[in-house]
Scaffold this active site. Structure first.
Site, PDB file in Angstrom:
ATOM      1  N   HIS A 264       0.956  -1.203   0.014  1.00 47.09           N
ATOM      2  CA  HIS A 264      -0.077  -0.150  -0.204  1.00 47.09           C
ATOM      3  C   HIS A 264       0.772   1.172  -0.009  1.00 47.09           C
ATOM      4  CE1 HIS A 264      -3.652   2.336   1.303  1.00 47.09           C
ATOM      5  NE2 HIS A 264      -2.647   3.172   1.759  1.00 47.09           N
ATOM      6  N   GLU A 265       1.884   1.299   0.991  1.00 45.85           N
ATOM      7  CA  GLU A 265       2.544   2.730   1.023  1.00 45.85           C
ATOM      8  C   GLU A 265       3.471   2.749  -0.051  1.00 45.85           C
ATOM      9  OE1 GLU A 265       1.518   4.397   3.178  1.00 45.85           O
ATOM     10  OE2 GLU A 265       0.340   3.278   4.558  1.00 45.85           O
ATOM     11  N   HIS A 268       1.753   4.546  -2.755  1.00 47.35           N
ATOM     12  CA  HIS A 268       1.655   6.001  -2.499  1.00 47.35           C
ATOM     13  C   HIS A 268       3.048   6.321  -3.053  1.00 47.35           C
ATOM     14  CE1 HIS A 268      -1.998   7.016  -0.321  1.00 47.35           C
ATOM     15  NE2 HIS A 268      -1.733   6.025   0.583  1.00 47.35           N
ATOM     16  N   GLU A 294      -4.949   7.910  -2.752  1.00 50.43           N
ATOM     17  CA  GLU A 294      -5.519   6.566  -1.986  1.00 50.43           C
ATOM     18  C   GLU A 294      -5.803   5.643  -3.153  1.00 50.43           C
ATOM     19  OE1 GLU A 294      -4.694   5.985   0.916  1.00 50.43           O
ATOM     20  OE2 GLU A 294      -5.945   4.213   1.444  1.00 50.43           O
TER      21      GLU A 294
END
Ligand SMILES: [Zn+2]
Length: 499
Positions: A264-265, A268, A294
């Site tokens: 996830h990160e 980003h 997001e």
């Protein structure tokens, strides 16, 4: 000054602003990752001073005149410069209404609240955090009144994260999710559940760190410009397009928490690292909006990371690192286990299907707090009641309830809805990507260059040049449609649970 000289002054100003923001973010990052506990007050004082300087830079009379002139002549500027002027002008018009003492006081209060939230969460004691939360809410109400006098307070706060977003738009969006997802969750809950016993651990932390490393390599994130550290709550922070820090949290009894936090990160992080070079010192050199940001982390985490082809790709490494726990387990078993849909307590660990309901709880509570219908002292009980109503579960303590997220401690009220919106955006973006890129083949080869290239071309490189609406339209050839998200979830989970 002629127009050309004004543009040069504008670019110089942005470079300076970028440097101050760089310093401020570094301090925040240090406070979250390595600051000794006794330094909270002095760190908070320093950050207050820097915020004051950023404020002065934005609203000082010379710059106000420069921006005013450039705004009047914006039609004569190139596209990027015009967009920079529009963004800075909007920010200046807003900030000049907020007294400087209020900006500094808010920064200091947020830092202290953040520190006390960590203590409250560790000791499971909401009363440690409550007075700080009350203070922040009062400050945010004042802030909203300064920047949008007479406007609805919560709508003003929503707009800070997703421009143009209002309760009137979010209510039907959440209604649609509630209407479609709640029955699906019920059907899935009554179906036979996959075996998840092999995900209970214990999982050696050093081996989990090796897995994080491996996954970042597989995704192709540039480790020369991005590092991974540990925090209570995983996040991504960017200082420049050459320096992005991502964080994760390791749990001995949970392999997937860290695994999918890193994916996830990294999503980003990859966005920030791939913004066009021309935007390096520009105020536009960042992700378009919080929901678009997001959408990029969720696209990697859920649509790619939790797919069967991706699970097949990484499972040999998982097995190599955890041979005992994965004894007799296949990649398909692993895929089914990491996609188990089960109402749970923690939003960041929630499965794809129930995730939006966690966000819905926070949205409802924030709306009522800012409409003065709910007090801070009643917040834990209301939190617990809504978790029972929406997710059907009992919250055993505040550490796993109302204290779980860092957002309110950071003054980020109105942020949560963008998580659900971003997740819905990514369904539509992913669908568009699959018409151009063979994502399954990328997983088979372990080469995501085509995915990165497509995302860079369509989203990453543009930074804040376009609005969320424009980006979705440009990328998907259609306006945002939450039905894509609902259809994707229905298809994935009815297949997973049809056995
Ligand atoms: Zn995120």
């Amino acid at each position: 000054m002629n127009l050309e000289e004004k543009v040069i002054a504008l670019k110089e100003h942005q470079k300076k602003l970028k440097a101050y923001n760089h310093a401020s973010s570094l301090l925040f990052y240090d406070a979250s990752t390595s600051m000794p506990p006794g330094a909270a007050q002095s760190m908070s004082d320093t950050m207050g001073v820097i915020s004051g300087e950023i404020y002065s830079l934005t609203v000082n009379p010379t710059f106000q005149t420069l921006l005013h002139d450039l705004y009047a002549q914006r039609e004569m500027l190139d596209f990027q410069t015009r967009r920079e002027v529009e963004e800075l002008h909007l920010e200046q018009e807003k900030m000049k209404e907020v007294p400087k003492e209020e900006v500094i006081a808010m920064e200091e209060a947020q830092n202290l609240a953040n520190y006390n939230w960590e203590t409250a969460k560790k000791t499971n004691d909401f009363s440690v955090f409550a007075p700080h939360l009350e203070k922040l809410i009062a400050m945010k109400k004042r802030y909203a009144t300064y920047i949008n006098p007479g406007g609805d307070v919560y709508d003003t706060l929503l707009n800070e994260f997703e421009r143009g977003m209002t309760k009137a738009q979010m209510d039907p969006f959440f209604d649609a999710l509630r209407k479609n997802l709640v029955p699906l969750i019920k059907v899935v809950g009554e179906a036979a559940q996959p075996d998840t016993s092999f995900l209970a651990g214990p999982f050696d932390i050093a081996a989990q760190k090796a897995l994080s490393d491996y996954v970042m390599d597989v995704m192709g994130i540039d480790k020369n410009r991005c590092i991974l550290r540990e925090t209570e709550h995983p996040f991504t922070i960017e200082f420049s397009k050459d320096d992005v820090r991502i964080t994760t949290k390791y749990l001995e009894d949970d392999l997937t928490s860290n695994l999918f936090s890193v994916v996830h990160e990294s999503g980003h992080g990859m966005y920030e690292l791939s913004v066009d070079d021309a935007l390096r010192f520009s105020v536009l050199g960042a992700g378009a909006t919080t929901a678009i940001h997001e959408s990029q982390s969720r696209l990697w985490e859920n649509y790619i990371g939790r797919s069967l082809p991706f699970c097949k790709l990484i499972f040999p490494k998982v097995k190599e690192l955890f041979p005992m726990q994965m004894e007799g387990v296949t990649a398909e078993d692993f895929y089914r286990a990491v996609n188990v849909a089960k109402p749970s307590l923690i939003r960041t660990d929630a499965d794809e299907l129930t995730y939006a309901l966690h966000v819905m709880v926070r949205y409802e509570l924030e709306k009522r707090i800012f409409a003065e219908e709910l007090s801070v002292s009643d917040l834990p009980a209301e939190w617990n009641r809504l978790y029972k109503e929406y997710l059907g579960i009992d919250v055993p303590d505040d550490a796993r309830g109302v204290l779980q997220d860092a957002h309110w401690a950071g003054g980020a009220f109105g942020y949560f809805p963008s998580y659900a919106l971003g997740t819905a955006y990514s369904a539509q973006i992913y669908e568009a990507m699959r018409t151009a890129v063979d994502v399954d083949a990328c997983c088979e080869k372990g080469d995501f260059a085509p995915v990165r290239q497509w995302l860079t071309e369509k989203i990453y490189r543009h930074g804040m040049l376009y609005t969320a609406e424009e980006l979705i339209e440009m990328t998907c050839g259609a306006a945002f449609d939450p039905a894509c998200y609902v259809t994707y979830l229905e298809r994935k989970f009815s297949t997973l649970y049809a056995r």
